[in-house]
Every structure is written in C-alpha cells, then in structure tokens.
Motif scaffolding. Structure first.
Motif, PDB file in Angstrom:
ATOM      1  N   LEU A  10       1.172  -1.060   0.362  1.00 14.55           N
ATOM      2  CA  LEU A  10      -0.218  -0.414   0.011  1.00 14.55           C
ATOM      3  C   LEU A  10       0.572   0.891   0.018  1.00 14.55           C
ATOM      4  O   LEU A  10       0.753   2.123  -0.670  1.00 14.55           O
ATOM      5  CB  LEU A  10      -0.826   0.328   1.137  1.00 14.55           C
ATOM      6  N   LYS A  11       1.732   1.252   0.785  1.00 16.01           N
ATOM      7  CA  LYS A  11       2.771   2.238   0.778  1.00 16.01           C
ATOM      8  C   LYS A  11       4.004   2.810  -0.074  1.00 16.01           C
ATOM      9  O   LYS A  11       3.703   4.125  -0.461  1.00 16.01           O
ATOM     10  CB  LYS A  11       3.804   2.184   1.724  1.00 16.01           C
ATOM     11  N   MET A  12       4.127   2.260  -0.996  1.00 16.81           N
ATOM     12  CA  MET A  12       4.669   2.463  -2.801  1.00 16.81           C
ATOM     13  C   MET A  12       3.867   2.228  -3.235  1.00 16.81           C
ATOM     14  O   MET A  12       4.199   3.175  -4.276  1.00 16.81           O
ATOM     15  CB  MET A  12       5.045   1.001  -3.108  1.00 16.81           C
ATOM     16  N   SER A  13       1.870   1.448  -3.477  1.00 18.16           N
ATOM     17  CA  SER A  13       1.073   2.357  -4.741  1.00 18.16           C
ATOM     18  C   SER A  13       0.973   3.652  -4.030  1.00 18.16           C
ATOM     19  O   SER A  13       1.097   4.128  -4.963  1.00 18.16           O
ATOM     20  CB  SER A  13       0.232   1.526  -4.418  1.00 18.16           C
ATOM     21  N   ALA A  14       0.640   4.509  -2.955  1.00 22.81           N
ATOM     22  CA  ALA A  14       0.573   5.982  -2.879  1.00 22.81           C
ATOM     23  C   ALA A  14       1.532   6.607  -3.192  1.00 22.81           C
ATOM     24  O   ALA A  14       1.453   7.481  -3.396  1.00 22.81           O
ATOM     25  CB  ALA A  14       0.427   5.506  -1.763  1.00 22.81           C
ATOM     26  N   PHE A  15       2.957   5.697  -3.101  1.00 23.86           N
ATOM     27  CA  PHE A  15       3.583   6.687  -3.670  1.00 23.86           C
ATOM     28  C   PHE A  15       4.646   6.937  -5.226  1.00 23.86           C
ATOM     29  O   PHE A  15       4.244   7.789  -5.702  1.00 23.86           O
ATOM     30  CB  PHE A  15       5.507   6.010  -3.116  1.00 23.86           C
ATOM     31  N   LEU A  16       3.775   5.761  -5.672  1.00 24.19           N
ATOM     32  CA  LEU A  16       3.958   5.907  -7.353  1.00 24.19           C
ATOM     33  C   LEU A  16       2.586   6.640  -7.362  1.00 24.19           C
ATOM     34  O   LEU A  16       2.626   7.327  -9.200  1.00 24.19           O
ATOM     35  CB  LEU A  16       3.418   4.529  -7.921  1.00 24.19           C
ATOM     36  N   LEU A  17       1.449   6.410  -7.433  1.00 26.31           N
ATOM     37  CA  LEU A  17      -0.052   7.603  -7.322  1.00 26.31           C
ATOM     38  C   LEU A  17       0.634   8.775  -7.195  1.00 26.31           C
ATOM     39  O   LEU A  17       0.717   9.868  -8.559  1.00 26.31           O
ATOM     40  CB  LEU A  17      -0.915   6.745  -6.331  1.00 26.31           C
ATOM     41  N   GLY A  18       1.626   8.692  -6.155  1.00 24.72           N
ATOM     42  CA  GLY A  18       2.308  10.344  -6.193  1.00 24.72           C
ATOM     43  C   GLY A  18       2.844  11.580  -6.722  1.00 24.72           C
ATOM     44  O   GLY A  18       2.774  12.520  -7.589  1.00 24.72           O
ATOM     45  N   THR A  19       3.758  10.783  -6.743  1.00 25.99           N
ATOM     46  CA  THR A  19       5.108  10.874  -7.637  1.00 25.99           C
ATOM     47  C   THR A  19       4.824  10.557  -9.123  1.00 25.99           C
ATOM     48  O   THR A  19       5.144  11.702 -10.306  1.00 25.99           O
ATOM     49  CB  THR A  19       6.680   9.783  -7.540  1.00 25.99           C
ATOM     50  N   MET A  20       4.064   9.949 -10.286  1.00 27.87           N
ATOM     51  CA  MET A  20       3.430   9.429 -11.148  1.00 27.87           C
ATOM     52  C   MET A  20       2.778  11.039 -11.600  1.00 27.87           C
ATOM     53  O   MET A  20       2.565  11.268 -12.351  1.00 27.87           O
ATOM     54  CB  MET A  20       2.908   8.209 -11.253  1.00 27.87           C
ATOM     55  N   TYR A  21       1.299  10.854 -11.059  1.00 28.23           N
ATOM     56  CA  TYR A  21       0.646  12.157 -10.680  1.00 28.23           C
ATOM     57  C   TYR A  21       1.136  13.115 -11.137  1.00 28.23           C
ATOM     58  O   TYR A  21       1.269  13.766 -11.654  1.00 28.23           O
ATOM     59  CB  TYR A  21      -0.561  12.065  -9.643  1.00 28.23           C
ATOM     60  N   VAL A  22       2.390  13.788 -10.329  1.00 25.36           N
ATOM     61  CA  VAL A  22       3.083  14.795 -10.467  1.00 25.36           C
ATOM     62  C   VAL A  22       3.849  14.843 -11.469  1.00 25.36           C
ATOM     63  O   VAL A  22       4.313  15.973 -12.262  1.00 25.36           O
ATOM     64  CB  VAL A  22       4.225  14.942  -8.849  1.00 25.36           C
ATOM     65  N   SER A  23       4.175  13.535 -11.960  1.00 29.08           N
ATOM     66  CA  SER A  23       5.627  14.275 -13.240  1.00 29.08           C
ATOM     67  C   SER A  23       4.833  13.869 -14.864  1.00 29.08           C
ATOM     68  O   SER A  23       5.259  15.227 -15.563  1.00 29.08           O
ATOM     69  CB  SER A  23       6.196  12.746 -13.215  1.00 29.08           C
ATOM     70  N   MET A  24       3.700  13.432 -14.573  1.00 26.18           N
ATOM     71  CA  MET A  24       3.117  13.132 -15.558  1.00 26.18           C
ATOM     72  C   MET A  24       1.861  14.956 -15.725  1.00 26.18           C
ATOM     73  O   MET A  24       1.776  15.233 -16.874  1.00 26.18           O
ATOM     74  CB  MET A  24       1.462  12.435 -15.726  1.00 26.18           C
ATOM     75  N   ALA A  25       1.371  15.283 -14.978  1.00 25.11           N
ATOM     76  CA  ALA A  25       0.834  16.484 -15.178  1.00 25.11           C
ATOM     77  C   ALA A  25       2.062  17.810 -15.195  1.00 25.11           C
ATOM     78  O   ALA A  25       1.517  18.707 -15.945  1.00 25.11           O
ATOM     79  CB  ALA A  25       0.420  16.720 -13.649  1.00 25.11           C
ATOM     80  N   SER A  26       3.129  17.792 -14.523  1.00 31.08           N
ATOM     81  CA  SER A  26       4.705  18.492 -15.156  1.00 31.08           C
ATOM     82  C   SER A  26       5.118  18.653 -16.005  1.00 31.08           C
ATOM     83  O   SER A  26       5.418  19.928 -17.039  1.00 31.08           O
ATOM     84  CB  SER A  26       5.887  18.407 -13.371  1.00 31.08           C
ATOM     85  N   ALA A  27       5.119  17.555 -16.608  1.00 28.19           N
ATOM     86  CA  ALA A  27       5.372  17.158 -17.976  1.00 28.19           C
ATOM     87  C   ALA A  27       4.194  18.077 -19.091  1.00 28.19           C
ATOM     88  O   ALA A  27       5.377  18.929 -20.053  1.00 28.19           O
ATOM     89  CB  ALA A  27       6.034  15.617 -18.313  1.00 28.19           C
ATOM     90  N   ALA A  28       3.302  17.630 -18.522  1.00 27.42           N
ATOM     91  CA  ALA A  28       2.039  17.994 -19.404  1.00 27.42           C
ATOM     92  C   ALA A  28       2.043  19.948 -20.127  1.00 27.42           C
ATOM     93  O   ALA A  28       1.922  20.262 -20.465  1.00 27.42           O
ATOM     94  CB  ALA A  28       1.339  17.738 -19.768  1.00 27.42           C
ATOM     95  N   LEU A  29       1.865  20.199 -18.662  1.00 29.11           N
ATOM     96  CA  LEU A  29       2.620  21.748 -18.581  1.00 29.11           C
ATOM     97  C   LEU A  29       3.467  22.085 -19.578  1.00 29.11           C
ATOM     98  O   LEU A  29       3.493  23.369 -20.279  1.00 29.11           O
ATOM     99  CB  LEU A  29       1.929  21.769 -17.063  1.00 29.11           C
ATOM    100  N   VAL A  30       5.081  21.524 -19.123  1.00 28.57           N
ATOM    101  CA  VAL A  30       5.811  22.061 -19.438  1.00 28.57           C
ATOM    102  C   VAL A  30       5.953  22.122 -21.407  1.00 28.57           C
ATOM    103  O   VAL A  30       5.807  22.757 -21.863  1.00 28.57           O
ATOM    104  CB  VAL A  30       7.291  21.342 -19.286  1.00 28.57           C
ATOM    105  N   ILE A  31       5.232  20.649 -21.343  1.00 28.64           N
ATOM    106  CA  ILE A  31       5.133  21.201 -22.986  1.00 28.64           C
ATOM    107  C   ILE A  31       3.972  21.332 -23.794  1.00 28.64           C
ATOM    108  O   ILE A  31       4.453  22.176 -24.629  1.00 28.64           O
ATOM    109  CB  ILE A  31       4.684  19.110 -23.647  1.00 28.64           C
TER     110      ILE A  31
END
Length: 381
Positions: free
Chosen positions: A290-311
């Motif tokens: 569960l802990k790693m699942s939450a970590f993956l959700l948070g980090t992937m969400y941030v990376s996806m949103a940030s990359a999309a905004l920069v692009i």
C-alpha cells in the motif's frame, strides 16, 4: 441516442484499424528479436544510461498497461533496479509506435510530437522525484512484497519470452521461428488490449453523442485561457483515473476531451495517466504494498502533470498548439478512400498472422496469458 453513440464509436474504430494492425505488427517484430532476459541485465541501476536504455526498451516492447505493469514487476524480481523498472513501464505504454500513429490520426500530429517529446521529460521528472523521496527501506519492502508473487493481470503475458536467438535481425524476422513468434506476439497484444480499445471507443462515442459542448467548456474553464492551461494538466490525470480506460483505448476519449475544450497539456496529461487508473493502482498495492502504491500514485501524478504543462508552454511558444479543435469524431460510414484501402491491406496482413498463429500452437499460448505458466512457452517452427 444509443445507435448514435455506437455509430460514432464504430467510425473512430474504422479510422484507426489499420494503424492498430501496423502498430501491433511492429511491436511483434521487436519483441521477437529482443529477449526479456536481455532487458533485465541492462537495467541494473538508475544511472542516466540505464534509464535511457529502459525508455528505449520500453518503447520497443510495446505493451498494454496491465502487461507493462506485470512485466515491470517481473524484471524487478529478476534483479532490475526499481526506478529503471518503473521507467521501462512508463515508456512501454507512452512511447510506443501504435499510440503515436493513432494520436496523429484522431487528434493531430502535434499531439504525437508532444507525446514523444514529453514522455522522456516525464520519466526524468519521475527519476528526480524517486532520488529525492524514495528511501532504500521502501524499495526493500516493495521487493519483499513483489517476491510474494501475488497475481494481478496479464501475468503469463509478462513471463512469456518467445524471442528468437541466433543470426542477424533480418534472419530472425524471416526465419520460421521468427515468423511464428511475431504472429504470437501480434495476437497476444490484441488480446491484451481489445477490452481497453472497445471500452475507450464506447465511452468516447457516448460522451461525444450525449454530453453537450457547454458542459465541457465549463469543466475545462475554456473562457479563462490562462487558468485553463493550468487546470488542464491537473484535471487530465484525474479524469483518466476514474475513466478506467488505459493503454491505446484512452486516445478516442482524448479526442472527445480536446473537442470539448481541454487544454493541449490537459489532453497530454490524460493520455500519460493510463498507468494510474484505479484497477492498476490496486495491482500496485498487490505487487509492492500500500505504501509504495501511494508513492507511485503521487510521484507519477506530479511527473505527468508537470511534463504536460511544460510541453504545453513550449509548444505554445513554438506555435505548435493546433488553433482548431477538429479531432476525428465522425458518423459511421465506409467510403472508398485511403482509410478503406489501408484497412483492406492491413486486414489481409492480419489474416496471414492469424493463420500462422492458429497453425503453430497459438491457442495454447493465449490460454496462458493471464496466469503464470509453469514453463515458458516457446513457439513451434
């Protein structure tokens, strides 16, 4: 109303059929000449070189989201670095040929370019977040959980290695075993994603037919250009999470969102987010805890949103964001045009691959796709 939605879903399917066959054919060729054992050996750490290799191998391996998640755990269990495994997983669903082709057909070449420009950026952001916040103890716990071997989906597909050894790449492709392996991978990829494709087309058809344009305009803050650019990348992944549609199946829905007023970056973020839909988050929980699942959700969400905004900002500065919103969402009709010609040609190729599949033990392989096989399947010559 229902017939209208179905007709629009069929129209989109007819537009992308040849591209799907081409993409899965190319994927089958690559998988037939590159073994999964080789992949694991190349991903031993999280150095820039290993991450770059992970992205290249992921783009070449081309998987549905569920198979990509299962394969990432498989190579992690066999000794690959966790960060490199996740980078491989992201690339294998977001940097693949068939995705780019279908995006170009439905929503425009600019989105394809943005997808392939932003994908590596998304991986870089994720790697930085991992280095900042991922603790060795978390990786240790994730590996212990992964070693339990709890099943998710497409386990057999992840474990299978039908690659051909010996000879040059061309010799591998045109050998009897190579031809068989390509046909098996081709059908396996179709079996892995057909539900996502069908679901995506049906949802997109329903939304295009039933949801009025003013709703989308308000939802995406179309009347506020500056806020809409910021809002799109934030809300895009959230729409993906609750849509349950992943892999290539989310492209038709992305076309609906674009026509409805989503920002350019919002559409890109939505497409990136196929690996954080609710069913896959539950699989992360089983695989890594569960802990790693939450970590993956948070980090992937941030990376996806940030990359999309920069692009979005870069493409806006370069005047590459389409001025018009004319994604291909049309009424069902089959006319004698280039799409029909290409569909006929590629359907004939698909028929040959299906013939090879059924005459070389393919049915047995297909039955093993959703469970871990006792022994790895090797195609007949």
């Amino acid at each position: 109303m229902i017939l209208h939605a179905l007709s629009m879903a069929f129209a989109m399917f007819w537009e992308i059929l040849w591209a799907l066959i081409l993409g899965f054919g190319l994927s089958g060729i690559v998988q037939a000449v590159v073994s999964k054992k080789q992949m694991t050996k190349l991903l031993g750490d999280d150095s820039p070189r290993s991450i770059a290799i992970a992205c290249g191998l992921g783009a070449a391996s081309s998987s549905c989201s569920y198979a990509a998640v299962a394969l990432a755990r498989s190579i992690f269990r066999k000794g690959a670095n966790f960060t490199a495994s996740i980078a491989f997983m992201l690339a294998s669903t977001n940097l693949v040929a068939e995705l780019g082709i279908i995006m170009a057909i439905l929503i425009g070449w600019q989105f394809t370019l943005a997808e392939f420009a932003g994908g590596p950026l998304m991986v870089v952001i994720l790697v930085v977040l991992f280095r900042l916040f991922l603790k060795p103890q978390m990786v240790k716990q994730a590996r212990e959980q992964a070693e339990k071997g709890l099943h998710g989906k497409m386990e057999g597909h992840a474990e299978m290695d039908m690659s051909v050894s010996g000879g040059t790449i061309l010799q591998k492709i045109f050998s009897a075993k190579g031809w068989t392996a390509i046909s098996h991978y081709f059908v396996a990829d179709w079996l892995a994603v057909w539900k996502d494709i069908a679901g995506g087309l049906l949802i997109a058809g329903a939304l295009a037919a039933w949801v009025p344009m003013p709703f989308w305009n308000k939802f995406f803050l179309t009347q506020h250009p500056i806020w809409s650019k910021l809002w799109g990348p934030i809300v895009g992944p959230l729409v993906a999470i609750i849509s349950f549609v992943c892999s290539i199946g989310n492209v038709p829905l992305a076309a609906v969102l674009w026509n409805g007023g989503s920002s350019f970056g919002g559409v890109i973020a939505f497409i990136y987010a196929d690996l954080i839909v609710i069913p896959i988050l539950d699989i992360y929980r089983k695989y890594y805890g569960l802990k790693m699942s939450a970590f993956l959700l948070g980090t992937m969400y941030v990376s996806m949103a940030s990359a999309a905004l920069v692009i979005e900002l870069i493409f806006q500065a370069l005047h590459l964001v389409p001025a018009q919103r004319h994604a291909r969402i049309v009424e069902a009709s089959i006319t004698w045009n280039y799409t029909t010609v290409l569909n006929i040609i590629f359907l004939a190729i698909a028929a040959l691959l299906l013939w090879r599949f059924f005459t070389t033990g393919g049915v047995k392989m297909a039955k093993m796709m959703d469970r871990v096989p006792q022994e790895r399947h090797a195609p007949a010559a």
